[in-house]
Design a protein around this motif. Structure first.
Motif, PDB file in Angstrom:
ATOM      1  N   ARG A  89       0.810  -1.227   0.000  1.00 56.79           N
ATOM      2  CA  ARG A  89       0.000   0.000   0.000  1.00 56.79           C
ATOM      3  C   ARG A  89       0.842   1.276   0.000  1.00 56.79           C
ATOM      4  O   ARG A  89       0.542   2.221  -0.745  1.00 56.79           O
ATOM      5  CB  ARG A  89      -0.929  -0.021   1.207  1.00 56.79           C
ATOM      6  CG  ARG A  89      -2.108   0.869   1.074  1.00 56.79           C
ATOM      7  CD  ARG A  89      -3.113   0.518   2.143  1.00 56.79           C
ATOM      8  NE  ARG A  89      -4.243   1.404   2.073  1.00 56.79           N
ATOM      9  CZ  ARG A  89      -5.384   1.164   2.675  1.00 56.79           C
ATOM     10  NH1 ARG A  89      -5.549   0.073   3.391  1.00 56.79           N
ATOM     11  NH2 ARG A  89      -6.371   2.010   2.577  1.00 56.79           N
ATOM     12  N   LEU A  90       1.878   1.346   0.779  1.00 54.34           N
ATOM     13  CA  LEU A  90       2.717   2.541   0.832  1.00 54.34           C
ATOM     14  C   LEU A  90       3.440   2.752  -0.497  1.00 54.34           C
ATOM     15  O   LEU A  90       3.567   3.873  -0.979  1.00 54.34           O
ATOM     16  CB  LEU A  90       3.720   2.443   1.982  1.00 54.34           C
ATOM     17  CG  LEU A  90       4.547   3.687   2.258  1.00 54.34           C
ATOM     18  CD1 LEU A  90       3.646   4.850   2.675  1.00 54.34           C
ATOM     19  CD2 LEU A  90       5.565   3.413   3.347  1.00 54.34           C
ATOM     20  N   PHE A  91       3.888   1.668  -1.115  1.00 54.45           N
ATOM     21  CA  PHE A  91       4.551   1.762  -2.412  1.00 54.45           C
ATOM     22  C   PHE A  91       3.562   2.246  -3.481  1.00 54.45           C
ATOM     23  O   PHE A  91       3.896   3.093  -4.311  1.00 54.45           O
ATOM     24  CB  PHE A  91       5.149   0.413  -2.817  1.00 54.45           C
ATOM     25  CG  PHE A  91       6.156  -0.104  -1.835  1.00 54.45           C
ATOM     26  CD1 PHE A  91       7.427   0.437  -1.760  1.00 54.45           C
ATOM     27  CD2 PHE A  91       5.828  -1.143  -0.975  1.00 54.45           C
ATOM     28  CE1 PHE A  91       8.360  -0.039  -0.858  1.00 54.45           C
ATOM     29  CE2 PHE A  91       6.752  -1.626  -0.068  1.00 54.45           C
ATOM     30  CZ  PHE A  91       8.021  -1.078  -0.004  1.00 54.45           C
ATOM     31  N   ILE A  92       2.347   1.702  -3.450  1.00 54.73           N
ATOM     32  CA  ILE A  92       1.307   2.115  -4.399  1.00 54.73           C
ATOM     33  C   ILE A  92       0.978   3.599  -4.200  1.00 54.73           C
ATOM     34  O   ILE A  92       0.807   4.343  -5.170  1.00 54.73           O
ATOM     35  CB  ILE A  92       0.025   1.253  -4.231  1.00 54.73           C
ATOM     36  CG1 ILE A  92       0.297  -0.211  -4.582  1.00 54.73           C
ATOM     37  CG2 ILE A  92      -1.135   1.819  -5.042  1.00 54.73           C
ATOM     38  CD1 ILE A  92       0.545  -0.494  -6.035  1.00 54.73           C
ATOM     39  N   LYS A  93       0.916   4.036  -2.953  1.00 52.02           N
ATOM     40  CA  LYS A  93       0.626   5.448  -2.693  1.00 52.02           C
ATOM     41  C   LYS A  93       1.723   6.339  -3.267  1.00 52.02           C
ATOM     42  O   LYS A  93       1.444   7.409  -3.809  1.00 52.02           O
ATOM     43  CB  LYS A  93       0.453   5.706  -1.193  1.00 52.02           C
ATOM     44  CG  LYS A  93      -0.027   7.101  -0.892  1.00 52.02           C
ATOM     45  CD  LYS A  93      -0.399   7.282   0.552  1.00 52.02           C
ATOM     46  CE  LYS A  93      -0.918   8.692   0.786  1.00 52.02           C
ATOM     47  NZ  LYS A  93      -1.233   8.915   2.185  1.00 52.02           N
ATOM     48  N   HIS A  94       2.965   5.915  -3.169  1.00 50.88           N
ATOM     49  CA  HIS A  94       4.088   6.651  -3.753  1.00 50.88           C
ATOM     50  C   HIS A  94       3.856   6.822  -5.266  1.00 50.88           C
ATOM     51  O   HIS A  94       3.984   7.919  -5.801  1.00 50.88           O
ATOM     52  CB  HIS A  94       5.394   5.882  -3.485  1.00 50.88           C
ATOM     53  CG  HIS A  94       6.596   6.461  -4.127  1.00 50.88           C
ATOM     54  ND1 HIS A  94       7.425   7.348  -3.478  1.00 50.88           N
ATOM     55  CD2 HIS A  94       7.135   6.267  -5.353  1.00 50.88           C
ATOM     56  CE1 HIS A  94       8.417   7.672  -4.283  1.00 50.88           C
ATOM     57  NE2 HIS A  94       8.271   7.030  -5.425  1.00 50.88           N
ATOM     58  N   HIS A  95       3.509   5.722  -5.942  1.00 51.50           N
ATOM     59  CA  HIS A  95       3.263   5.774  -7.386  1.00 51.50           C
ATOM     60  C   HIS A  95       2.061   6.658  -7.690  1.00 51.50           C
ATOM     61  O   HIS A  95       2.097   7.484  -8.617  1.00 51.50           O
ATOM     62  CB  HIS A  95       3.049   4.360  -7.938  1.00 51.50           C
ATOM     63  CG  HIS A  95       3.014   4.306  -9.428  1.00 51.50           C
ATOM     64  ND1 HIS A  95       1.843   4.474 -10.137  1.00 51.50           N
ATOM     65  CD2 HIS A  95       4.005   4.109 -10.328  1.00 51.50           C
ATOM     66  CE1 HIS A  95       2.117   4.374 -11.431  1.00 51.50           C
ATOM     67  NE2 HIS A  95       3.417   4.152 -11.577  1.00 51.50           N
ATOM     68  N   TYR A  96       1.012   6.513  -6.909  1.00 52.38           N
ATOM     69  CA  TYR A  96      -0.211   7.308  -7.099  1.00 52.38           C
ATOM     70  C   TYR A  96       0.099   8.805  -7.001  1.00 52.38           C
ATOM     71  O   TYR A  96      -0.341   9.598  -7.837  1.00 52.38           O
ATOM     72  CB  TYR A  96      -1.251   6.902  -6.058  1.00 52.38           C
ATOM     73  CG  TYR A  96      -2.470   7.783  -6.028  1.00 52.38           C
ATOM     74  CD1 TYR A  96      -3.485   7.621  -6.971  1.00 52.38           C
ATOM     75  CD2 TYR A  96      -2.618   8.776  -5.063  1.00 52.38           C
ATOM     76  CE1 TYR A  96      -4.607   8.433  -6.949  1.00 52.38           C
ATOM     77  CE2 TYR A  96      -3.736   9.589  -5.037  1.00 52.38           C
ATOM     78  CZ  TYR A  96      -4.725   9.420  -5.982  1.00 52.38           C
ATOM     79  OH  TYR A  96      -5.829  10.236  -5.969  1.00 52.38           O
ATOM     80  N   LEU A  97       0.865   9.208  -5.997  1.00 58.28           N
ATOM     81  CA  LEU A  97       1.178  10.629  -5.838  1.00 58.28           C
ATOM     82  C   LEU A  97       2.064  11.137  -6.969  1.00 58.28           C
ATOM     83  O   LEU A  97       1.905  12.281  -7.423  1.00 58.28           O
ATOM     84  CB  LEU A  97       1.838  10.883  -4.478  1.00 58.28           C
ATOM     85  CG  LEU A  97       0.900  10.755  -3.282  1.00 58.28           C
ATOM     86  CD1 LEU A  97       1.663  10.892  -1.976  1.00 58.28           C
ATOM     87  CD2 LEU A  97      -0.227  11.772  -3.355  1.00 58.28           C
ATOM     88  N   ARG A  98       2.969  10.322  -7.454  1.00 57.75           N
ATOM     89  CA  ARG A  98       3.769  10.714  -8.625  1.00 57.75           C
ATOM     90  C   ARG A  98       2.858  10.902  -9.844  1.00 57.75           C
ATOM     91  O   ARG A  98       3.034  11.843 -10.617  1.00 57.75           O
ATOM     92  CB  ARG A  98       4.856   9.672  -8.914  1.00 57.75           C
ATOM     93  CG  ARG A  98       5.993   9.718  -7.895  1.00 57.75           C
ATOM     94  CD  ARG A  98       7.125   8.745  -8.217  1.00 57.75           C
ATOM     95  NE  ARG A  98       7.656   8.993  -9.552  1.00 57.75           N
ATOM     96  CZ  ARG A  98       7.817   8.035 -10.486  1.00 57.75           C
ATOM     97  NH1 ARG A  98       7.512   6.779 -10.232  1.00 57.75           N
ATOM     98  NH2 ARG A  98       8.305   8.335 -11.661  1.00 57.75           N
ATOM     99  N   PHE A  99       1.895  10.007 -10.016  1.00 54.16           N
ATOM    100  CA  PHE A  99       0.914  10.105 -11.104  1.00 54.16           C
ATOM    101  C   PHE A  99       0.126  11.410 -10.990  1.00 54.16           C
ATOM    102  O   PHE A  99      -0.012  12.158 -11.967  1.00 54.16           O
ATOM    103  CB  PHE A  99      -0.020   8.890 -11.040  1.00 54.16           C
ATOM    104  CG  PHE A  99      -1.186   8.928 -11.981  1.00 54.16           C
ATOM    105  CD1 PHE A  99      -1.063   8.412 -13.266  1.00 54.16           C
ATOM    106  CD2 PHE A  99      -2.412   9.444 -11.579  1.00 54.16           C
ATOM    107  CE1 PHE A  99      -2.152   8.421 -14.139  1.00 54.16           C
ATOM    108  CE2 PHE A  99      -3.498   9.461 -12.446  1.00 54.16           C
ATOM    109  CZ  PHE A  99      -3.367   8.956 -13.731  1.00 54.16           C
TER     110      PHE A  99
END
Length: 184
Positions: free
Chosen positions: A128-138
């Motif tokens: 989840r934390l890794f996905i959130k990192h990608h989401y915020l970059r997006f």
């Protein structure tokens, strides 16, 4: 001597990359979106290898920083053309959560992109934390950096929490987070 050192480093990275892919196959069994057989999939990093090399090498090959996907999805994911919506998360149990994909606004009229838009997917909670990192970059890329401060805070969290430090990273039991399609 220097060439031996470089060869050992390359060999070690290759072994870790193979284990990373093997771990992702054990978790996902097929492409996370298309369900394409794992033999036709690549091991994709959620938080980029470049970021990990610069900030926290310990998370580079953790399976929770990875997804199994076909090469077209992998390339478009790396380019931030799509991501997982972190505001539609539903916790299924302590090991898994469900969310859906979103595509970049400029791809709304793209037929291929629309095939993956709003697809539901189940992911490991520890991702989840890794996905959130990608989401915020997006979001930063497509919506004028409106979450820049959140991105900085998240990057600091990736360095500091979940025990992802090179000297004390402990692998989790992958068998407990195998994805189950029946929950979608």
């Amino acid at each position: 001597m220097l060439s031996i050192s470089v060869n050992n480093k390359n060999s070690s990275n290759k072994i870790m990359a193979q284990k990373f892919r093997s771990d992702l196959i054990n978790i996902y069994k097929s492409c996370v979106l298309t369900k394409l057989h794992f033999s036709n999939c690549e091991a994709a990093h959620i938080v980029s290898k470049a970021w990990c090399n610069k900030n926290n090498k310990a998370i580079k090959f953790t399976p929770f920083n990875g997804l199994l996907m076909n090469n077209i999805l992998h390339k478009s994911f790396d380019k931030l053309e799509w991501t997982f919506n972190m505001y539609s998360v539903k916790t299924l149990d302590k090991f898994r959560f469900k969310t859906h994909t979103i595509i970049a606004p400029n791809l709304i009229n793209n037929a291929y992109a629309n095939q993956i838009n709003l697809q539901q997917v189940i992911l490991p909670t520890l991702s989840r934390l890794f996905i959130k990192h990608h989401y915020l970059r997006f979001i930063n890329k497509h919506y004028n950096n409106i979450f820049e401060q959140n991105q900085k805070n998240l990057e600091n969290n990736l360095i500091d929490i979940y025990g992802f430090h090179e000297d004390n990273y402990i692998a989790k039991d992958l068998e407990t987070i195998v994805m189950d399609e029946s929950d979608i």
